[in-house]
Design an enzyme around this catalytic site. Structure first.
Site, mmCIF file in Angstrom:
data_model
loop_
_atom_site.group_PDB
_atom_site.id
_atom_site.type_symbol
_atom_site.label_atom_id
_atom_site.label_comp_id
_atom_site.label_asym_id
_atom_site.label_seq_id
_atom_site.Cartn_x
_atom_site.Cartn_y
_atom_site.Cartn_z
ATOM 1 N N GLU A 42 38.976 47.052 35.261
ATOM 2 C CA GLU A 42 38.029 46.014 35.676
ATOM 3 C C GLU A 42 37.040 46.638 36.649
ATOM 4 O O GLU A 42 37.435 47.152 37.701
ATOM 5 C CB GLU A 42 38.774 44.845 36.326
ATOM 6 C CG GLU A 42 39.614 44.055 35.338
ATOM 7 C CD GLU A 42 40.379 42.912 35.987
ATOM 8 O OE1 GLU A 42 40.437 41.821 35.388
ATOM 9 O OE2 GLU A 42 40.936 43.109 37.088
ATOM 10 N N ASN B 288 44.085 38.841 36.717
ATOM 11 C CA ASN B 288 44.979 38.141 37.646
ATOM 12 C C ASN B 288 44.582 36.684 37.846
ATOM 13 O O ASN B 288 45.437 35.826 38.078
ATOM 14 C CB ASN B 288 45.025 38.871 38.980
ATOM 15 C CG ASN B 288 45.843 40.148 38.903
ATOM 16 O OD1 ASN B 288 46.561 40.373 37.932
ATOM 17 N ND2 ASN B 288 45.734 40.995 39.912
ATOM 18 N N SER C 33 43.453 44.796 43.513
ATOM 19 C CA SER C 33 43.621 43.843 42.415
ATOM 20 C C SER C 33 43.304 42.425 42.837
ATOM 21 O O SER C 33 43.212 41.535 41.998
ATOM 22 C CB SER C 33 45.064 43.891 41.903
ATOM 23 O OG SER C 33 45.963 43.494 42.930
ATOM 24 N N HIS D 129 39.450 48.625 39.164
ATOM 25 C CA HIS D 129 40.843 48.169 39.111
ATOM 26 C C HIS D 129 41.550 48.686 37.866
ATOM 27 O O HIS D 129 41.364 48.172 36.770
ATOM 28 C CB HIS D 129 40.888 46.631 39.161
ATOM 29 C CG HIS D 129 42.275 46.079 39.099
ATOM 30 N ND1 HIS D 129 42.575 44.865 38.502
ATOM 31 C CD2 HIS D 129 43.453 46.576 39.550
ATOM 32 C CE1 HIS D 129 43.871 44.659 38.600
ATOM 33 N NE2 HIS D 129 44.421 45.666 39.225
#
Length: 593
Positions: free
Chosen positions: A460, A498, A427, A448
């Protein structure tokens, strides 16, 4: 000032002013609507007529109640009409000059006991109060759009505001069915102070061509459960309005994260201010329209694109919750899955976790017993990565430690057959760093998933500068087959979700450090004012403060922006072993299970 607020004037009958007037009239208040534009006043009346008619048709109010509501709302074009109001709420354009003029004129109109409230979300309440002859009666009353639906109201005190005025409007907010949150006077207050920094970073991400507008918005909706993506939300708010708020925030904070992304200025200067103009980040069917229409930036249906490699079997490396969740996703979609761990016992435990998850789906009627048995039969538990010899796609889901991942990829490079796609679920770590330890970096890609993998729709897809076109295509095709939504990302810290989420969480921690607002008020503000499924401190405790700190450090190291430096309070809590729900204490304390 401790008087009942039964007659209330609303100055400015745009979308927000009209919404506030509706809330007040429905709650039994006499409402004096004031706007220099007679057209705006007529539109406000028409809007209230339409909304109350809908309420009658849905049997939420009676026809008599509707007539009473409409009778309580009167419109005027002169501030003199506010003479008898016990509270005046101004919702005029977001400039000091216009708002200060309104406050100066109101001083000569209303009684000395009347309370004056500004609906600003960006300007200084203190500076506006200083224009009044009675600054002690001036405060902020920040509703959220649409006012009838949104529960949050920020009650903003300046250093000059008298406590009885705050108490009166706080009581009013509760009587209106709202949730008042007390905040101090700084640009953006709580909700917008956190929201607009996040929106600004999303605009900057788009401007840098890191990801498409569609992928950025899909990532934040599907990865975080947000009601709207950030770029669509900017279009709804108004790009010019967002720029004004950010300018005010930057002037106060000098934090580069609040410096408006240049694209906001470019769109504003071009008149492309969002939905109200018919075009912003997206194009709409008409000015003020809600329907997005295709434009030059809309992704075309892929024709003649690079085809992916054939994938029939998948290997998942790891024994934790994420590994078993990913294995379940592939098995449900019909793939043969090898679930490999460091020992046969760990692999069997991970498979048992899948069986338990599938059992819950059967109990809820989402899966038949036959489908459960077939899915579980597709999963082979193994205590060795040697069992990956024939898989077409190997997915790594081990600890978020670069050395551990590198060692695993060195093993995969030796074990997996030529042409197998090697994917990491990291991540925050650089995908290319694990790709380079193999003899085939072109076969390595980021994939991800989000936790819990069976429920979360987003993946992702992270492409390095070395990833082959057909490898990237393979992973996207597989995502669609397992009913996930793939978004394309470049190989940089945080990817999309993130990189946008954790600076927001970090800024929430800084608010608490500065004693600006409490944990509970911040969480309430973001859930009620932003539609977030969880407040930032609830989310931090669920994610884990140690995990959050590690991601913050990676982001700060990559982008070198001082505003991304982890909040000291986060570092202190991690050092003290307060890691969130998993340890029983993080920002809050939890009962031990």
């Amino acid at each position: 000032m401790d008087i009942p607020l039964s007659t209330i004037a609303v100055v400015g009958l745009g979308t927000m002013g009209t919404g506030i007037a509706e809330v007040l009239a429905r709650a039994g208040r006499e409402v004096i609507g004031i706007d220099v534009s007679e057209a705006a006043a007529r539109q406000a009346v028409a809007s209230l007529e339409a909304s109350t008619a809908r309420a009658v048709s849905r049997e939420r109010i009676t026809e008599q109640e509707r007539r009473d509501i409409l009778a309580r709302f009167r419109t005027f074009s002169d501030l003199q009409a506010a003479a008898d109001a016990e509270l005046v709420i101004e919702v005029v354009p977001e400039t000091y000059e216009i708002k200060q003029q309104v406050f100066r004129e109101l001083d000569a109109v209303v009684s000395p006991a009347a309370i004056l409230a500004t609906g600003t979300n960006a300007l200084s309440v203190t500076r506006l109060a200083a224009e009044s002859q009675h600054p002690e009666r001036v405060l902020g009353l920040h509703f959220f759009n649409p006012a009838p639906a949104m529960k949050l109201v920020e009650v903003v005190s300046s250093v000059l505001t008298a406590p009885p005025a705050v108490e009166s409007v706080t009581r009013l907010a509760r009587e209106l069915g709202k949730e008042p949150v007390a905040v101090g006077d700084r640009p953006g207050f709580v909700a917008d102070g956190l929201l607009f920094g996040y929106l600004n970073q999303a605009a900057a991400m788009y401007e840098a061509n890191y990801a498409s507008r569609e992928d950025i918005d899909a990532a934040m909706k599907l990865g975080c459960g947000l009601p709207m993506g950030p770029l669509a939300l900017l279009d709804l708010i108004g790009i010019d309005t967002a720029r004004t708020v950010l300018e005010a925030m930057y002037a106060a904070s000098h934090d580069r994260l609040h410096a408006p992304a240049p694209v906001l200025g470019q769109l504003t200067e071009a008149g492309l201010t969002g939905r109200k103009a018919g075009r912003g980040f997206y194009t709409y069917d008409a000015p003020g329209g809600q329907t997005v229409v295709a434009d030059a930036l809309t992704p075309a249906e892929s024709t003649g694109a690079v085809a992916g490699r054939a994938v029939a079997s998948v290997g998942v490396a790891g024994s934790g919750t994420m590994a078993s969740g990913i294995a379940e996703v592939f098995a449900k979609a019909g793939y043969s899955v090898v679930l490999a761990a460091r020992s046969q016992e760990k692999a069997d435990t991970a498979k048992a976790r899948i069986a338990k998850s599938l059992g819950r789906s059967v109990a809820k009627g989402r899966l038949t017993e036959e489908a459960r048995d077939e899915t579980l039969a597709r999963v082979t538990a193994s205590g060795s990565l040697d069992s990956f010899a024939d898989v077409d796609l190997a997915v790594e889901a081990v600890a978020e430690d670069l050395d551990i991942k590198r060692q695993l990829f060195q093993t995969l490079d030796k074990v997996c057959k030529p042409g197998a796609v090697l994917a990491t679920t990291t991540s925050s770590l650089p995908v290319v760093a694990v790709a380079r330890v193999t003899s085939r970096p072109e076969d390595v890609v980021g994939m991800h998933f989000f936790n819990p993998a069976p429920a979360m729709k987003l993946v992702e897809v992270v492409r390095t500068v070395l990833t082959a076109d057909d490898v990237h295509a393979t992973v996207r095709e597989v995502c669609v087959k397992v009913r996930k939504h793939p978004v394309n990302c470049g190989d940089r810290a945080g990817f999309i979700v993130n990189a946008l989420l954790f600076p927001y969480l970090n800024n929430a921690i800084k608010m608490v450090e500065e004693h600006y607002a409490t944990l509970d008020d911040i969480d309430a503000a973001m859930k009620l004012g932003g539609g977030y499924p969880m407040g930032p401190f609830e989310l931090l405790d669920v994610v884990g403060l140690d995990v959050s700190l590690a991601i913050e450090k990676v982001l700060h190291s990559e982008f070198r922006d001082p505003g991304l430096a982890p909040a000291p309070l986060l570092e202190h809590l991690v050092a003290a072993g307060c890691l969130g729900r998993k340890t029983g204490r993080g920002f809050r304390e939890y009962a031990r299970r």
